[in-house]
Design a protein around this motif. Structure first.
Motif, PDB file in Angstrom:
ATOM      1  N   PRO A  84       0.921   9.269   7.351  1.00 18.64           N
ATOM      2  CA  PRO A  84       0.491   8.167   6.477  1.00 18.64           C
ATOM      3  C   PRO A  84      -0.344   8.692   5.314  1.00 18.64           C
ATOM      4  CG  PRO A  84      -0.741   8.163   8.539  1.00 18.64           C
ATOM      5  CD  PRO A  84       0.300   9.215   8.686  1.00 18.64           C
ATOM      6  N   GLN A  85      -0.127   8.156   4.135  1.00 21.02           N
ATOM      7  CA  GLN A  85      -0.754   8.688   2.924  1.00 21.02           C
ATOM      8  C   GLN A  85      -2.131   8.085   2.678  1.00 21.02           C
ATOM      9  OE1 GLN A  85       0.986  10.930   0.716  1.00 21.02           O
ATOM     10  NE2 GLN A  85       2.274  11.072   2.544  1.00 21.02           N
ATOM     11  N   HIS A  86      -2.244   6.776   2.929  1.00 21.39           N
ATOM     12  CA  HIS A  86      -3.486   6.100   2.540  1.00 21.39           C
ATOM     13  C   HIS A  86      -4.415   5.905   3.729  1.00 21.39           C
ATOM     14  CE1 HIS A  86      -1.042   4.992  -0.999  1.00 21.39           C
ATOM     15  NE2 HIS A  86      -2.199   4.947  -1.616  1.00 21.39           N
ATOM     16  N   GLU A  87      -5.691   5.834   3.406  1.00 19.14           N
ATOM     17  CA  GLU A  87      -6.706   5.574   4.420  1.00 19.14           C
ATOM     18  C   GLU A  87      -6.421   4.267   5.146  1.00 19.14           C
ATOM     19  OE1 GLU A  87      -8.546   8.110   5.181  1.00 19.14           O
ATOM     20  OE2 GLU A  87      -9.294   6.649   6.646  1.00 19.14           O
ATOM     21  N   ARG A  88      -6.092   3.254   4.367  1.00 18.27           N
ATOM     22  CA  ARG A  88      -5.831   1.911   4.921  1.00 18.27           C
ATOM     23  C   ARG A  88      -4.724   1.961   5.961  1.00 18.27           C
ATOM     24  NH1 ARG A  88      -6.519  -1.991   6.595  1.00 18.27           N
ATOM     25  NH2 ARG A  88      -6.832  -4.120   5.873  1.00 18.27           N
ATOM     26  N   THR A  89      -3.675   2.707   5.615  1.00 17.15           N
ATOM     27  CA  THR A  89      -2.543   2.833   6.537  1.00 17.15           C
ATOM     28  C   THR A  89      -3.002   3.498   7.831  1.00 17.15           C
ATOM     29  OG1 THR A  89      -1.334   3.365   4.518  1.00 17.15           O
ATOM     30  CG2 THR A  89      -0.103   3.407   6.590  1.00 17.15           C
ATOM     31  N   LYS A  90      -3.826   4.533   7.671  1.00 18.99           N
ATOM     32  CA  LYS A  90      -4.284   5.249   8.862  1.00 18.99           C
ATOM     33  C   LYS A  90      -5.086   4.329   9.763  1.00 18.99           C
ATOM     34  CE  LYS A  90      -4.503   9.684   6.482  1.00 18.99           C
ATOM     35  NZ  LYS A  90      -5.375  10.498   5.646  1.00 18.99           N
ATOM     36  N   VAL A 112       0.839  -1.205   0.000  1.00 22.47           N
ATOM     37  CA  VAL A 112       0.000   0.000   0.000  1.00 22.47           C
ATOM     38  C   VAL A 112       0.872   1.253   0.000  1.00 22.47           C
ATOM     39  CG1 VAL A 112      -1.710   1.300   1.310  1.00 22.47           C
ATOM     40  CG2 VAL A 112      -1.893  -1.191   1.099  1.00 22.47           C
ATOM     41  N   GLU A 113       1.811   1.302   0.932  1.00 20.79           N
ATOM     42  CA  GLU A 113       2.777   2.389   0.868  1.00 20.79           C
ATOM     43  C   GLU A 113       4.053   2.005   1.587  1.00 20.79           C
ATOM     44  OE1 GLU A 113       0.158   5.256   3.256  1.00 20.79           O
ATOM     45  OE2 GLU A 113       2.185   5.904   3.767  1.00 20.79           O
TER      46      GLU A 113
END
Lengths: 257, 321, 285
Positions: A243-249, A231-232
């Motif tokens: 964090p860039q992505h929603e998933r990461t957050k 993802v990142e």
């Protein structure tokens, strides 16, 4: 004290020691890895994290071909890993692996566990292998356990022996597949300390782990995976603070609670 | 057994159980009717002539036997486990001796024949069994590895072999080898035929035991070895097989003990091993029980020796880890 | 791997050695082979006292055994005895495992499909026997009853009603049993009979000398009626490995032993009646 049996070419620090391009893997109908691109350079410390089922273990096990990928290419020290390759064992000798469940050889003593690789695989004679084993056991700080059997040791001690066993082969890269997940909390620290020392000594390390404190301290790069995809990936500061992505957050929220 | 930490009241100390047991045992003894045996003779003062004592005599004998039996059990129940085992073994052994004694055997008959039974019979039995055990083990190692391999030929041959040789009775295999091979042009005598049949038959069962033992070693052992760069042969030899050995010892020990007894099938081909001599040494005087019982004791003793050896080996492996 | 290889090699060699023990087949003339090896291999079942049995020292004894030894002696070779089961001998196809059977075998039409009978050397009557307490008093009393016998024997054929002996005196089928119990040898029948009349069988059929021996050994049995039939008992050789020279030699030796009474002597030595008298079964009747 280098063996001369390996014929893996030496790498400069710029060309990647491990590179994955478009790697995908299926277990039957289930896709475990989706189009993975990743490059790891010598002396880099990579931490791979993500929710369970994200494919992180699968990814790391593809690197020494304990799992086989179906699409894409994986190169280790310039050698491509594929089904019909010759000398997979020679490539594996240069990659050390530490498992979640330690996988020590129960019928051998701690010392014999560490001597097994050099003595039986590389043909190093017994006394040299023993010297090296004792040196590695000292590095992981349990030389006094040399003549005990694995089942007599605590979990933390066993994992440190596992690390020493891999180090005895003088690998270029060390893979860690959730090395502390099976340990009691009070033993996690001793293993992480060992890994931190190892990182400081310049070893190339790829770790799948949930220990974010360790990641923050040691990693050059954190790779976040979910549902078989990367993802990142970013440096620790960026990763944790930005964090860039929603998933990461979502993941960070859960894990840092 | 992993015993629980709470001890139940012994069944034999509960009145209800004792009464139930006594009545059942009384019924059994009555049905079997021991009036015409030694016990009937003992009770002569009470019941008169055993053969004419009718219902009363039969009942009296059964009652006495029941009382002896139940009291015996009751008394034993008070001892510690180890002592109980020793006492019951002793009593069962004495019963067995009584059984043997009841045949009115002539010890001199046995004495004159025992040297031959041991030098010829026992020797042949042991040597047939020993060679077969070695051959069967070799077959089993090869068969197990073949059955676990990826090679189509190896797997097919091994699985066909285990299916065929576990699928026929050993006696049938013996006949097929002894009578069949010569018709194909391979002359084979009685002793080699027996050894071949035993080795092939038990090799098949042991192949399955070895295979299961090897398969029971966790996958992690294979992975750790591979990760270190071990080749297949090295993994098998140094990591897997040494761990598989303690697992396969109990079932393999069983097979060895069984092979020792199944060597007796060679008697059908006229080989002078223990069973054959047991049957024929009585022929001249038409007395069979003496030699049969002697052979029984010899087989039993041999088996006990093997069991002790197996127990020692298991102990050694338990201590090692 | 060194020790393992050594062991593997050793066992392979050992197995090959065992299997090849007789792979050097006795080809062609059996008689020449016997002479060349100085050895006559004689097959006889060791469960038949007083015909053939093993003594305490493992030495074969008995009438058949003595006849076999004498034959070998007159042939100028050593005698060696092999003891397969009776039904293995009568089945033929000996594959040269042994050269001759000296086992009181009766020549029958069915047996001559696989065996040769070079020389008859004696005759015995076959008779029925019952438990001493048996209510049966005549042969007809066994009709429809359970009679025990030896498997693959002429007595079994008699009970089955298809006894096709060659060159034997005429006889009639006096007993038609309801059930035939076929066991491995006569002593097993006797052991069953001694348990009591009708317990395991109602009676059995065997050779007269055998029954005589049982009575002497204290078995509670008695003869029932007259002998059922008389059978000639012969040497046998394999039809598969036919050797007319061997058959002729065996016939010559038996004829010699008959003319110089040595055969009669052996019979008298081995066949004694309860009253102390001896029987010479070698004389044709």
């Amino acid at each position: 004290m280098m063996d001369t049996k390996t014929n893996i070419p030496n790498n400069t620090e710029m060309t990647p020691v491990i590179s994955l391009k478009g790697v995908s893997k299926w277990y039957g109908d289930f896709q475990a890895l989706s189009n993975i691109d990743l490059e790891i350079r010598l002396k880099e410390k990579i931490v791979i994290c993500g929710p369970s089922g994200s494919g992180k273990s699968t990814l790391i096990r593809c690197l020494n071909r304990l799992e086989a990928h179906q699409e894409g290419t994986i190169h280790v020290s310039g050698i491509e890993l594929h089904e019909r390759m010759k000398d997979i064992d020679v490539v594996r000798q240069d990659i050390g692996m530490v498992f979640q469940s330690f996988n020590l050889f129960p019928h051998l003593t701690v010392l014999e566990n560490c001597m097994a690789g050099p003595n039986w695989v590389r043909g190093v004679d017994k006394s040299k292998a023993k010297e090296r084993a004792i040196a590695m056991l000292e590095q992981v700080k349990i030389p006094e356990q040399a003549d005990k059997y694995p089942e007599q040791l605590s979990g933390g001690q066993q994992q440190r022996v596992a690390i020493a066993r891999s180090l005895c082969m003088q690998p270029k890269v060390m893979l860690f597949d959730e090395p502390t997940s099976a340990l009691d909390p009070e033993m996690v620290a001793e293993v992480l300390d060992t890994m931190i020392e190892l990182a400081k000594s310049g070893m190339t390390m790829i770790c799948v782990t949930h220990e974010m404190g360790f990641a923050r301290q040691v990693a050059d790069r954190i790779v976040f995976m979910a549902d078989g995809e990367i993802v990142e990936q970013n440096s620790p500061e960026e990763f944790f603070n930005n964090p860039q992505h929603e998933r990461t957050k979502v993941f960070l929220d859960q894990i840092l609670k | 057994m992993f015993v629980d930490t709470v001890i139940e009241d012994k069944a034999l100390h509960k009145p209800a159980f004792l009464i139930g047991l006594s009545l059942t045992v009384l019924a059994i003894f009555f049905a079997l009717n021991f009036t015409n045996s030694l016990f009937g003779e003992f009770l002569r003062p009470v019941i008169g002539d055993p053969t004419e004592s009718g219902f009363f005599g039969r009942f009296a004998v059964s009652l006495v036997l029941t009382i002896i039996f139940v009291l015996n059990l009751f008394a034993i129940s008070f001892f510690k486990l180890k002592v109980q085992v020793a006492i019951v073994w002793l009593e069962l052994f004495l019963l067995f001796l009584a059984f043997a004694y009841s045949f009115d055997l002539k010890m001199s008959f046995i004495q004159s024949r025992i040297p031959l039974m041991i030098t010829r019979g026992l020797f042949t039995t042991i040597y047939i069994s020993a060679i077969s055990i070695v051959l069967a083990t070799v077959i089993a190692i090869i068969g197990a590895i073949a059955k676990l391999s990826n090679n189509g030929f190896a797997y097919a041959i091994s699985s066909f072999y285990t299916s065929l040789f576990r699928g026929l009775p050993l006696l049938l295999q013996l006949f097929l080898i002894y009578k069949g091979l010569p018709q194909l042009g391979f002359m084979v005598d009685a002793v080699p035929a027996a050894i071949t049949a035993l080795s092939l038959c038990y090799g098949a069962y042991m192949t399955e035991i070895f295979r299961a033992g090897i398969q029971s070693i966790p996958k992690g052992q294979w992975e750790a070895s591979r990760a270190l760069g071990f080749k297949f042969n090295l993994i098998l030899r140094k990591i897997i097989l040494p761990q598989a050995v303690p697992i396969i010892i109990p079932p393999t020990g069983n097979q060895f003990i069984a092979m020792l007894k199944d060597s007796s099938l060679a008697s059908v081909l006229g080989v002078w091993e223990l069973m054959y001599l047991a049957k024929t040494l009585g022929a001249r005087d038409f007395r069979h029980m003496e030699m049969l019982l002697t052979a029984a004791m010899i087989y039993w003793a041999l088996t006990i020796v093997l069991e002790v050896i197996q127990a020692r080996i298991e102990e050694k492996y338990k201590q090692k880890s | 791997m060194n020790i393992k290889f050594g062991l593997k090699k050793a066992t392979i060699v050992l197995t090959a050695a065992l299997l090849s023990v007789n792979m050097s087949a006795k080809a062609g003339a059996v008689y020449d082979y016997i002479k060349a090896n100085n050895e006559l291999m004689i097959a006889t079942d060791a469960n038949w006292a007083p015909f053939s049995y093993i003594d305490d020292d493992g030495v074969m004894q008995g009438f058949d055994v003595e006849v076999g030894r004498e034959i070998a002696k007159r042939m100028g070779v050593e005698a060696r005895f092999i003891t397969p089961d009776w039904d293995v001998i009568t089945a033929g196809n000996w594959n040269m495992r042994w050269d001759v059977s000296v086992g009181s075998m009766t020549p029958t039409a069915s047996r001559s499909e696989v065996l040769n009978f070079p020389a008859v050397y004696y005759y015995t009557p076959a008779a029925f026997a019952v438990h001493t307490d048996s209510p049966i008093t005549t042969l007809a009393g066994l009709n429809g009853k359970n009679v025990c016998t030896t498997a693959a024997s002429t007595w079994e054929m008699y009970l089955q009603g298809n006894l096709d002996m060659l060159d034997a005196p005429a006889f009639t089928y006096d007993v038609t049993p309801g059930t035939i119990t076929s066991l491995k040898d006569g002593s097993m029948c006797a052991d069953d009979t001694r348990l009591g009349a009708g317990v395991r069988n109602d009676g059995f059929i065997d050779s007269v000398p055998m029954i005589q021996g049982l009575i002497e050994a204290g078995y509670p049995v008695r003869f029932l009626g007259d002998p059922a039939f008389h059978e000639p008992l012969s040497l046998a050789t394999d039809l598969g490995n036919d050797d007319p020279e061997l058959d002729a030699e065996l016939a010559r030796i038996i004829a010699e032993m008959q003319s110089d009474y040595s055969l009669s002597l052996l019979s008298i030595q081995h066949f004694k009646n309860a009253d102390g008298s001896s029987e010479d079964y070698t004389v044709a009747y």
